[in-house]
Design a protein around this motif. Structure first.
Motif: not given
Length: 223
Positions: A194-207
């Motif tokens: 997926a990363i190689a295809a251009g999919v971005r990876v997001l990390f949502y930090t939480c309280k």
């Protein structure tokens, strides 16, 4: 998101993935576990857990187990919470002209479809509750569905979508999630593809609190 009524209890055992036995004020009680993952690093006999009172008084399990305390920190394990808090975040930040949950794409339903200035976006949300040495890992149990979603996202990029997989980190102090290769090598393979295809990876930090969870910020996997 906030829970309506939270009660602390002590975890005893987990007979199956849907049910836990807890000690509530001296009585042993069966409660529903709102996470079908293993959570074996969290649900340890004697640990403190947090229960939400079920809205239906006739239900056989009167409470839902939604969070657990480990090493003095609360970890939310409600598998429905990630989508709920991401929806709150997307609407609150007013970044998109349109936010539509449960979007049909290919053979899957992707968690969110968005539009902004004529651009189309797809986002799949994954909740992360497995933390080792300050790093989050997903999944904590094999998930064919997870790998399938990543491949759908990869295919969407070629069709003009801006695609992302977003990991909601359901505990504080963690800022990165990696694929759990040992547990699910197929998911790890799909993640890299997926990363190689251009999919971005997001990390949502939480309280995190015993009665709620909210997104504190968004970070990105650096290429």
């Amino acid at each position: 998101m906030k829970y309506q009524s939270i009660t602390p209890a002590i975890f005893i055992s987990r007979p199956n993935r849907f049910i836990a036995k807890v000690n509530l004020n001296g009585d042993e009680l069966s409660v529903h576990v709102k996470n079908t993952g293993r959570c074996k690093e969290l649900l340890i006999p004697g640990c403190k857990v947090f229960l939400e009172k079920a809205s239906n008084p006739e239900r056989k399990t009167p409470y839902d187990l939604v969070a657990v305390e480990k090493n003095g920190r609360i970890i939310n394990i409600d598998s429905q919470a990630p989508n709920a808090v991401v929806k709150e975040w997307l609407l609150k930040n007013n970044k998109y002209d349109l936010v539509k949950p449960e979007f049909k794409f290919g053979d899957s339903r992707i968690d969110f479809y968005m539009e902004k200035d004529g651009e189309k976006y797809l986002m799949e949300v994954k909740g992360c509750t497995l933390f080792v040495d300050g790093i989050g890992y997903f999944p904590d149990a094999p998930t064919e569905r997870g790998a399938k979603h990543l491949r759908e996202l990869a295919a969407s990029v070629a069709k003009g979508y801006n695609a992302a997989v977003a990991f909601v980190i359901q505990g504080e102090g963690i800022h990165e999630v990696r694929p759990n290769t040992a547990t699910d090598p197929e998911f790890a393979k799909a993640f890299d593809e997926a990363i190689a295809a251009g999919v971005r990876v997001l990390f949502y930090t939480c309280k995190i609190s015993e009665d709620g969870i909210e997104i504190a910020g968004c970070e990105f996997l650096q290429a």
